[in-house]
Design a protein around this motif. Structure first.
Motif, PDB file in Angstrom:
ATOM      1  N   SER A  26      -8.518   3.572   9.858  1.00  0.00           N
ATOM      2  CA  SER A  26      -9.071   2.081  10.531  1.00  0.00           C
ATOM      3  C   SER A  26      -8.501   1.201   9.660  1.00  0.00           C
ATOM      4  O   SER A  26      -9.495  -0.116  10.182  1.00  0.00           O
ATOM      5  CB  SER A  26     -10.528   2.011  11.177  1.00  0.00           C
ATOM      6  OG  SER A  26     -10.935   3.776  11.463  1.00  0.00           O
ATOM      7  N   GLY A  64      -2.967  -1.141   9.877  1.00  0.00           N
ATOM      8  CA  GLY A  64      -2.305  -1.599   9.926  1.00  0.00           C
ATOM      9  C   GLY A  64      -1.167  -0.806  11.037  1.00  0.00           C
ATOM     10  O   GLY A  64       0.085  -1.604  11.481  1.00  0.00           O
ATOM     11  N   CYS A  65      -0.967   0.086  11.893  1.00  0.00           N
ATOM     12  CA  CYS A  65       0.244   0.621  12.971  1.00  0.00           C
ATOM     13  C   CYS A  65       0.210  -1.000  14.143  1.00  0.00           C
ATOM     14  O   CYS A  65       0.971  -1.131  14.383  1.00  0.00           O
ATOM     15  CB  CYS A  65      -0.452   1.501  13.405  1.00  0.00           C
ATOM     16  SG  CYS A  65      -1.686   2.262  14.302  1.00  0.00           S
ATOM     17  N   CYS A 104       1.801   4.632   7.877  1.00  0.00           N
ATOM     18  CA  CYS A 104       0.742   4.643   7.784  1.00  0.00           C
ATOM     19  C   CYS A 104       0.689   5.723   6.379  1.00  0.00           C
ATOM     20  O   CYS A 104       1.679   6.194   6.258  1.00  0.00           O
ATOM     21  CB  CYS A 104       0.058   5.681   9.618  1.00  0.00           C
ATOM     22  SG  CYS A 104      -1.294   5.885   8.823  1.00  0.00           S
ATOM     23  N   ALA A 121      -1.406   9.443   9.908  1.00  0.00           N
ATOM     24  CA  ALA A 121      -2.782   9.646  11.166  1.00  0.00           C
ATOM     25  C   ALA A 121      -1.935   9.177  12.797  1.00  0.00           C
ATOM     26  O   ALA A 121      -2.599   9.126  13.604  1.00  0.00           O
ATOM     27  CB  ALA A 121      -3.735   8.331  10.477  1.00  0.00           C
ATOM     28  N   ILE A 122      -0.629   9.143  11.591  1.00  0.00           N
ATOM     29  CA  ILE A 122       0.417   8.259  13.416  1.00  0.00           C
ATOM     30  C   ILE A 122       1.979   8.870  13.469  1.00  0.00           C
ATOM     31  O   ILE A 122       2.592   8.272  12.086  1.00  0.00           O
ATOM     32  CB  ILE A 122      -0.008   7.085  13.990  1.00  0.00           C
ATOM     33  CG1 ILE A 122       0.697   6.460  14.931  1.00  0.00           C
ATOM     34  CG2 ILE A 122       0.598   5.968  13.158  1.00  0.00           C
ATOM     35  CD1 ILE A 122      -0.226   6.247  15.667  1.00  0.00           C
TER      36      ILE A 122
END
Ligand code: SF4
Ligand code: SF4
Length: 281
Positions: free
Chosen positions: A98, A101-102, A77, A81-82
């Motif tokens: 959005s 990728g994760c 990321c 965001a994660i």
């Protein structure tokens, strides 16, 4: 054809030009208000809204029963965001772009997508004009996806007029990208000139033909005109300060309805735009 109406700064009369141009041209015109943080074209056009659509963006949701805490989602990321924190994985929805990728790299298939509300789109009509605007959810910072959604309703069979947000940041670029012509509305003041230069820089990067409307053209100084001459920017219309225009604006009235002689001037503006687009092709 798509005409995007932009300005380096707010309060220059961008929406006045967009709405009066649309009303002067009448049917077979779409007006898309992409100023999703503060849409106000509807206050002048007074459309009858008949459709409302909620717009969401996909964001990750983690099933901790499947997660092995490997950290690959956080590594990929680019927006932080994660993140893996201790024994859990925390998605920060407001930071998520959005990209998916994760979810793609998760070896345990522990990540699924859920929708995060960005705002709403409303569609309506008035005097033959198809009107669409987006309203960003209060507190939401991610406006480009909502702007993209508004622009996705562009009808190639119609003339589309886009009321872009003020400034020169991502939302404005998003609103100018699909345009065949960018009309920059400015005012002859030092602030107007400063922001105009930024806006012209952005339009040049996008390689789209552009022209100027100078609002309150008889106030201020001549530096905007000097700059336009230097940069070979056509001045397509000048709107002098007129108390009747200011009063019409404050009441939410259209110039072309209160002062019908202005309809011809907006139609002449359109003809000049067409001529510049044709010269550019
Ligand atoms: S979808 Fe993309 S931006 Fe959002 S958390 Fe996953 S990797 Fe980050
Ligand atoms: S990539 Fe998947 S398994 Fe690894 S920490 Fe993230 S959610 Fe858990």
């Amino acid at each position: 054809m798509i005409i995007s109406i932009a300005s380096g700064k707010g309060g220059t009369g961008k929406t006045t030009v967009a709405t009066n141009l649309a009303l002067s041209l009448g049917s077979a015109v779409q007006l898309l208000d992409c100023d999703v943080e503060e849409p106000n074209a509807h206050l002048f056009i007074h459309p009858n809204f008949d459709q409302t659509e909620t717009v969401t963006a996909p964001v990750p949701e983690v099933d901790m029963n499947k997660c092995s805490l490997c950290g690959k989602c956080g590594d990929i990321c680019q927006f932080k965001a994660i993140v893996v924190v201790g024994e859990t994985v925390l998605p920060f929805e407001e930071l998520c772009h959005s990209c998916g990728g994760c979810m793609a790299v998760c070896p345990e298939k522990a990540i699924t997508e859920k929708g995060r509300e960005l705002g709403v789109i409303q569609k309506g009509h008035c005097n033959g004009i198809e009107f669409i605007h987006g309203k960003l959810r209060v507190g939401e910072a991610m406006s480009p996806p909502l702007i993209k959604k508004v622009l996705s309703y562009t009808d190639p069979a119609k003339l589309t007029i886009v009321d872009a947000p003020p400034g020169t940041s991502c939302p404005v670029i998003e609103s100018m990208k699909p345009a065949d012509f960018v009309l920059l509305v400015t005012e002859p003041t030092p602030f107007g000139l400063y922001d105009l230069k930024l806006a012209v820089g952005a339009v040049k990067i996008l390689n789209i033909p552009c022209g100027l409307v100078i609002n309150r053209s008889d106030l201020g100084d001549a530096k905007v005109i000097e700059y336009a001459n230097q940069e070979d920017l056509p001045i397509l219309m000048e709107i002098p300060f007129d108390r009747r225009i200011a009063e019409a604006y404050s009441r939410g009235d259209m110039i072309v309805e209160v002062m019908p002689e202005w309809k011809e001037r907006f139609l002449a503006l359109y003809e000049k735009i067409i001529s510049h687009v044709n010269d550019y092709i």
